[in-house]
Design a protein around this motif. Structure first.
Motif, PDB file in Angstrom:
ATOM      1  N   ARG A  83       0.812  -1.217   0.000  1.00  0.00           N
ATOM      2  CA  ARG A  83       0.000   0.000   0.000  1.00  0.00           C
ATOM      3  C   ARG A  83       0.846   1.268   0.000  1.00  0.00           C
ATOM      4  N   ALA A  84       2.150   1.096   0.036  1.00  0.00           N
ATOM      5  CA  ALA A  84       3.055   2.242  -0.045  1.00  0.00           C
ATOM      6  C   ALA A  84       3.588   2.305  -1.476  1.00  0.00           C
ATOM      7  N   ILE A  85       3.326   3.390  -2.164  1.00  0.00           N
ATOM      8  CA  ILE A  85       3.557   3.463  -3.607  1.00  0.00           C
ATOM      9  C   ILE A  85       4.987   3.114  -4.014  1.00  0.00           C
ATOM     10  N   TRP A  86       5.983   3.653  -3.284  1.00  0.00           N
ATOM     11  CA  TRP A  86       7.362   3.415  -3.711  1.00  0.00           C
ATOM     12  C   TRP A  86       7.780   1.968  -3.468  1.00  0.00           C
ATOM     13  N   GLU A  87       7.210   1.340  -2.439  1.00  0.00           N
ATOM     14  CA  GLU A  87       7.523  -0.067  -2.185  1.00  0.00           C
ATOM     15  C   GLU A  87       6.909  -0.959  -3.259  1.00  0.00           C
ATOM     16  N   VAL A  88       5.668  -0.644  -3.664  1.00  0.00           N
ATOM     17  CA  VAL A  88       5.016  -1.403  -4.737  1.00  0.00           C
ATOM     18  C   VAL A  88       5.825  -1.294  -6.025  1.00  0.00           C
ATOM     19  N   LEU A  89       6.188  -0.077  -6.376  1.00  0.00           N
ATOM     20  CA  LEU A  89       6.939   0.133  -7.612  1.00  0.00           C
ATOM     21  C   LEU A  89       8.316  -0.522  -7.555  1.00  0.00           C
ATOM     22  N   SER A  90       8.911  -0.549  -6.359  1.00  0.00           N
ATOM     23  CA  SER A  90      10.205  -1.210  -6.203  1.00  0.00           C
ATOM     24  C   SER A  90      10.090  -2.709  -6.469  1.00  0.00           C
ATOM     25  N   GLY A  91       9.038  -3.328  -5.915  1.00  0.00           N
ATOM     26  CA  GLY A  91       8.825  -4.758  -6.134  1.00  0.00           C
ATOM     27  C   GLY A  91       8.549  -5.066  -7.597  1.00  0.00           C
ATOM     28  N   ILE A  92       7.751  -4.223  -8.234  1.00  0.00           N
ATOM     29  CA  ILE A  92       7.425  -4.432  -9.644  1.00  0.00           C
ATOM     30  C   ILE A  92       8.670  -4.236 -10.518  1.00  0.00           C
ATOM     31  N   LYS A  93       9.483  -3.230 -10.190  1.00  0.00           N
ATOM     32  CA  LYS A  93      10.712  -3.001 -10.968  1.00  0.00           C
ATOM     33  C   LYS A  93      11.644  -4.204 -10.869  1.00  0.00           C
ATOM     34  N   PHE A  94      11.719  -4.810  -9.666  1.00  0.00           N
ATOM     35  CA  PHE A  94      12.552  -6.005  -9.505  1.00  0.00           C
ATOM     36  C   PHE A  94      12.090  -7.083 -10.486  1.00  0.00           C
ATOM     37  N   CYS A  95      10.771  -7.283 -10.558  1.00  0.00           N
ATOM     38  CA  CYS A  95      10.227  -8.317 -11.440  1.00  0.00           C
ATOM     39  C   CYS A  95      10.489  -7.990 -12.910  1.00  0.00           C
ATOM     40  N   ILE A  96      10.333  -6.723 -13.272  1.00  0.00           N
ATOM     41  CA  ILE A  96      10.585  -6.316 -14.649  1.00  0.00           C
ATOM     42  C   ILE A  96      12.041  -6.567 -15.022  1.00  0.00           C
ATOM     43  N   ASP A  97      12.952  -6.201 -14.124  1.00  0.00           N
ATOM     44  CA  ASP A  97      14.387  -6.395 -14.387  1.00  0.00           C
ATOM     45  C   ASP A  97      14.731  -7.871 -14.553  1.00  0.00           C
ATOM     46  N   LYS A  98      14.009  -8.736 -13.847  1.00  0.00           N
ATOM     47  CA  LYS A  98      14.281 -10.176 -13.909  1.00  0.00           C
ATOM     48  C   LYS A  98      13.398 -10.888 -14.926  1.00  0.00           C
ATOM     49  N   LYS A  99      12.624 -10.115 -15.709  1.00  0.00           N
ATOM     50  CA  LYS A  99      11.727 -10.666 -16.738  1.00  0.00           C
ATOM     51  C   LYS A  99      10.672 -11.595 -16.136  1.00  0.00           C
ATOM     52  N   ILE A 100      10.182 -11.224 -14.964  1.00  0.00           N
ATOM     53  CA  ILE A 100       9.127 -11.992 -14.298  1.00  0.00           C
ATOM     54  C   ILE A 100       7.830 -11.193 -14.408  1.00  0.00           C
ATOM     55  N   ASP A 101       6.803 -11.787 -14.980  1.00  0.00           N
ATOM     56  CA  ASP A 101       5.514 -11.107 -15.090  1.00  0.00           C
ATOM     57  C   ASP A 101       4.795 -11.160 -13.742  1.00  0.00           C
ATOM     58  N   VAL A 102       3.995 -10.163 -13.462  1.00  0.00           N
ATOM     59  CA  VAL A 102       3.132 -10.163 -12.274  1.00  0.00           C
ATOM     60  C   VAL A 102       1.705  -9.927 -12.761  1.00  0.00           C
ATOM     61  N   PHE A 103       0.790 -10.784 -12.341  1.00  0.00           N
ATOM     62  CA  PHE A 103      -0.613 -10.651 -12.751  1.00  0.00           C
ATOM     63  C   PHE A 103      -1.453 -10.296 -11.535  1.00  0.00           C
ATOM     64  N   PHE A 104      -2.197  -9.183 -11.639  1.00  0.00           N
ATOM     65  CA  PHE A 104      -3.107  -8.755 -10.583  1.00  0.00           C
ATOM     66  C   PHE A 104      -4.528  -9.080 -11.032  1.00  0.00           C
ATOM     67  N   GLN A 105      -5.142 -10.052 -10.350  1.00  0.00           N
ATOM     68  CA  GLN A 105      -6.407 -10.598 -10.823  1.00  0.00           C
ATOM     69  C   GLN A 105      -7.555  -9.586 -10.808  1.00  0.00           C
TER      70      GLN A 105
END
Length: 214
Positions: free
Chosen positions: A81-103
């Motif tokens: 729920r903290a914007i910069w933490e969410v974006l940090s986690g998503i950036k990690f996944c993008i850098d590692k070519k891991i998709d994230v799906f939000f249902q």
């Protein structure tokens, strides 16, 4: 396609469970021919920093090491729920070519070619900002109610006689103490105990470590 499921609830008690999130995401995976190889359940506030969310960090590490294609999550706010933490986690996944799906949002971080959709990035930022503001509004209402109650003479805090004895704490947190005495870190202890269903938080583990392990 291999995937892991990540779920989160804010309450560390049995008042909330991750069962609905797991059931919905499992159903989605089956309908789309996705193999779920592991489920990560976390009970912690979404406002915590990523480093304080041991299960999330374990999920991201597992996904990277095991070349997971997708992390399945029930909704964006479960990722934080903290914007910069969410974006940090998503950036990690993008850098590692891991998709994230939000249902709930029916949103993929990466498209079919493994590329980031610019519109998606803006959308995620807006949703994260709204989730953070919602958390701030809840905190404001709670604090306002607490101040009003104190002004009316309501006694806050623990009831007299509710403090646990050392023996009671040793029994309640025996799994925590066992992990700490093995030399595991606070975050590792939290991850293991959360998987076992032991009710504890990072701050509780730190207090237990100070009192029983030193």
């Amino acid at each position: 396609m291999k995937a892991v499921i990540y779920t989160r609830t804010s309450s560390i008690t049995d008042r909330q469970t991750n069962d609905r999130q797991i059931a919905d995401l499992t159903k989605y995976a089956e309908a789309n021919g996705i193999e779920v190889v592991k489920v990560f359940n976390e009970k912690v506030s979404g406002a915590k920093r990523n480093e304080e969310r041991a299960v999330l960090m374990a999920c991201l590490e597992y996904a990277e090491v095991n070349r997971i294609d997708t992390i399945l999550c029930s909704e964006l706010s479960r990722f934080g729920r903290a914007i910069w933490e969410v974006l940090s986690g998503i950036k990690f996944c993008i850098d590692k070519k891991i998709d994230v799906f939000f249902q709930k949002e029916n949103l993929h971080v990466l498209d079919g070619d493994g590329k980031v959709d610019g519109i998606m990035a803006i959308y995620v930022s807006c949703l994260s900002f709204c989730a953070e503001k919602e958390r701030e509004n809840i905190a404001y209402r709670l604090n306002s109610g607490r101040r009003l109650a104190i002004a009316r003479g309501v006694r806050m805090g623990r009831k007299v006689g509710s403090v646990k004895t050392r023996q009671q704490k040793e029994e309640q947190y025996k799994d925590v103490i066992k992990c700490l005495r093995k030399g595991l870190s606070v975050s590792e202890t939290f991850a293991i105990c959360s998987q076992k269903g032991t009710k504890c938080s990072i701050s509780t583990i730190k207090r237990v470590k100070k009192e029983f392990v030193g």
